[in-house]
Design an enzyme around this catalytic site. Sequence first.
Site, PDB file in Angstrom:
ATOM      1  N   HIS A 190       0.797  -1.076  -0.154  1.00 40.32           N
ATOM      2  CA  HIS A 190      -0.038  -0.059   0.007  1.00 40.32           C
ATOM      3  C   HIS A 190       0.994   1.201  -0.068  1.00 40.32           C
ATOM      4  O   HIS A 190       0.711   2.179  -0.584  1.00 40.32           O
ATOM      5  CB  HIS A 190      -0.852  -0.018   0.982  1.00 40.32           C
ATOM      6  N   ARG A 288     -11.041  -1.136 -12.176  1.00 44.11           N
ATOM      7  CA  ARG A 288     -11.115  -2.226 -11.213  1.00 44.11           C
ATOM      8  C   ARG A 288     -12.328  -2.318 -10.424  1.00 44.11           C
ATOM      9  O   ARG A 288     -12.729  -1.215  -9.745  1.00 44.11           O
ATOM     10  CB  ARG A 288     -10.142  -2.233 -10.198  1.00 44.11           C
ATOM     11  N   ARG A 324     -13.190  -4.058 -15.931  1.00 47.16           N
ATOM     12  CA  ARG A 324     -12.917  -5.224 -15.561  1.00 47.16           C
ATOM     13  C   ARG A 324     -13.773  -5.998 -14.673  1.00 47.16           C
ATOM     14  O   ARG A 324     -14.320  -5.276 -13.623  1.00 47.16           O
ATOM     15  CB  ARG A 324     -11.351  -5.461 -14.825  1.00 47.16           C
ATOM     16  N   GLU A 414      -2.578 -12.713 -17.287  1.00 48.41           N
ATOM     17  CA  GLU A 414      -2.117 -12.634 -15.909  1.00 48.41           C
ATOM     18  C   GLU A 414      -1.288 -13.917 -15.809  1.00 48.41           C
ATOM     19  O   GLU A 414      -0.770 -14.037 -14.641  1.00 48.41           O
ATOM     20  CB  GLU A 414      -3.089 -12.233 -14.837  1.00 48.41           C
ATOM     21  N   ASN A 437       1.426  -7.435 -12.963  1.00 44.35           N
ATOM     22  CA  ASN A 437       1.503  -7.517 -11.449  1.00 44.35           C
ATOM     23  C   ASN A 437       1.272  -9.019 -11.275  1.00 44.35           C
ATOM     24  O   ASN A 437       2.082  -9.943 -10.578  1.00 44.35           O
ATOM     25  CB  ASN A 437       0.527  -6.861 -10.700  1.00 44.35           C
ATOM     26  N   ASP A 438       0.176  -9.747 -11.661  1.00 40.62           N
ATOM     27  CA  ASP A 438      -0.032 -11.077 -11.514  1.00 40.62           C
ATOM     28  C   ASP A 438       0.820 -12.208 -12.518  1.00 40.62           C
ATOM     29  O   ASP A 438       1.252 -12.863 -12.082  1.00 40.62           O
ATOM     30  CB  ASP A 438      -1.379 -11.354 -11.583  1.00 40.62           C
ATOM     31  N   ARG A 448       3.485 -11.590  -4.763  1.00 38.76           N
ATOM     32  CA  ARG A 448       3.347 -10.231  -4.953  1.00 38.76           C
ATOM     33  C   ARG A 448       3.199  -9.137  -3.771  1.00 38.76           C
ATOM     34  O   ARG A 448       3.487  -8.104  -3.689  1.00 38.76           O
ATOM     35  CB  ARG A 448       2.169  -9.693  -6.173  1.00 38.76           C
ATOM     36  N   CYS A 485      -1.997  -3.167 -18.342  1.00 34.01           N
ATOM     37  CA  CYS A 485      -2.377  -2.538 -17.351  1.00 34.01           C
ATOM     38  C   CYS A 485      -1.898  -2.633 -15.980  1.00 34.01           C
ATOM     39  O   CYS A 485      -2.291  -2.181 -15.067  1.00 34.01           O
ATOM     40  CB  CYS A 485      -3.995  -2.643 -17.434  1.00 34.01           C
TER      41      CYS A 485
HETATM   42  C1  PEP Z   1      -2.125  -7.060 -12.929  1.00 33.21           C
HETATM   43  O1  PEP Z   1      -2.115  -8.050 -12.304  1.00 33.21           O
HETATM   44  O2  PEP Z   1      -1.376  -6.562 -13.183  1.00 33.21           O
HETATM   45  C2  PEP Z   1      -3.402  -6.164 -12.781  1.00 33.21           C
HETATM   46  C3  PEP Z   1      -3.562  -4.968 -13.390  1.00 33.21           C
HETATM   47  O3  PEP Z   1      -4.606  -6.474 -11.860  1.00 33.21           O
HETATM   48  P1  PEP Z   1      -4.470  -6.364 -10.143  1.00 33.21           P
HETATM   49  O4  PEP Z   1      -3.205  -5.578 -10.015  1.00 33.21           O
HETATM   50  O5  PEP Z   1      -6.009  -5.803 -10.018  1.00 33.21           O
HETATM   51  O6  PEP Z   1      -4.405  -7.842  -9.589  1.00 33.21           O
HETATM   52 MG    MG Z   2      -4.229  -9.083 -11.635  1.00 34.14          MG
END
Ligand code: PEP
Ligand code: MG
Length: 560
Positions: A190, A288, A324, A414, A437-438, A448, A485
């Site tokens: 965060h 989101r 999404r 992802e 990210n995922d 993560r 994204c």
């Molecule tokens: C990601 O996983 O990169 C993504 C954009 O989704 P979130 O961060 O909401 O899991």
């Molecule tokens: Mg994700």
Amino acid sequence: MVTTNVVGIGVSPGRAVGPAVHLPDAVAEPPAGRRLPPGADRQAAVEQVARSAAAVRDELDAAALAAEGDAAALLHATAAMAADPSLVADAQQRVRDEHLVPERAVWEAADTVSADLEALGGRMAERVRDVVDVRNRLVAHLTGQQAPGVPVRAEPYVLVAQDLAPALMATLDPQRVVAVVTAAGGPTSHTAILARSRGIPAVVAAPGVLDVPDGTLLLVDGAAGTVTPGPSDDAVRRVRALAGAVRTFDGDGRTADGHRVELVANVGDPAEAQAAADSGAQGVGLFRTEFAFLDRTQAPDVDEQTAAYGRVLAAFTGRKVVVRTLDAGADKPLPFLHAAPETNPALGVRGLRVAQERPDVLEDQLTAIARAAAAHPGTTTWVMAPMVATVDETEQFVAACARHGLTTAGIMVEVPSAALLAGPMLAHARFASIGTNDLTQYTMAADRLLGAVAALSDAWQPAVLRLVEATALGGAAQARPVGVCGEAAADPALAVVLVGLGVTSLSMTPRALPDVAAVLGATDLATCRVLARRAADASSAADARAVVRAGLPVLDELGL
Ligand code: PEP
Ligand code: MG
């Protein structure tokens, strides 16, 4: 005295210079077993707990009113935790039954709440830091100490800390605190996300910084992840000169030779949508929708969802919004969706997989999105599903969207399987958006949220870049657009690589748009491609980052 550079992980780009100021020591733990003296008024002590909780909640709410966006939301969330009836009641019980002094009772009650949150895992476990923050504020209030917080200094400074609670991060004034360096923390914490959204350069996971004495002049580079004690006069002058330059985004993303790259915004709450639209974003690349479901015991009804989604569509009239569908599970747990606990939630029923067990939730959501889209015909509404892993899932999702009249349905990439099967998947879906990210988490098998594996959780990892490339190739084969994204899109140097790998749009926190646009605008497509090749062929994330940064002198000129 530390004279060598301190190295950590850069989580919020930008350079700043200022003297180091250490965050004061945390509130000390009241001694175990400290009890009220015999004959003390226990009822008064019980009431004191409630009074302090209310006072701390009011202080945090007042700070929230003075803050904006993410910061305000986080402060309100922490304020709610201060008034959490289970925390307050538990502490009061301990005063009543065990005769503990109020501060010790609060300490022990907070330990219980923290242990419960930790057991839930994912995002709930992340809230432990908020509980600790609230606990410290309560103990300070009960014992008449100064509230733990950010030091006040006449001149702007670099805040140095072991770690920083999000509520504290949210209160930082970027005019006073020019950069933040912490010994702990990970890139998707965060604190890191808040630093980025507030534009404060930040470096985390830099334990060496704790040895830097108070007052030492520091040059912090939030992109490179370095902290230089005692920088040269020349370096200081350059950073100060750049600090005065305010960049904006004109709403037209292009490389130096005119190749168009759509630069769009990530939105997580309808309240942020207008600011994102005002930032020049060419649309929303990731809306989101989890915000509507968080802290709920039941899914919100179709009307409520329609109104919430409509607020975002309204802010982007004439532009595009990619909505999404719900991404519940793992780091975003929603208790009402998961009957049985999972031993490995990141690999469990999350994202689109939830629709197998609860098709009603997806149906309601698609109904609401379709209604909101119909009510805002001036906005182009696209829909995509998170955590898609197979061609079958793609086909089923696209068909479900079509039943609701939502004709532009896409997938998030992802999971490595989706990157490798992007071509066959994009024979059905109209577009793909890579969630780095995922994708990084699943490619590198690195949680993560875990600071200990932060070096692996890096989208510069060549394996991740090769999967981005595979996805872009799959998209090109089907003539479908492929965007990014995840947080990677907000790193200007990485943005160059992503474009070179064939990505057609980049979606990011609105604050990152000017820097990404400036670096792309100074780099031609051929250079993007050359640098992308070098990065994907590098043998480590560090080498990939270094070779690309070396090929982009504009980063230095812009102080990025
Ligand atoms: C990601 O996983 O990169 C993504 C954009 O989704 P979130 O961060 O909401 O899991
Ligand atoms: Mg994700």
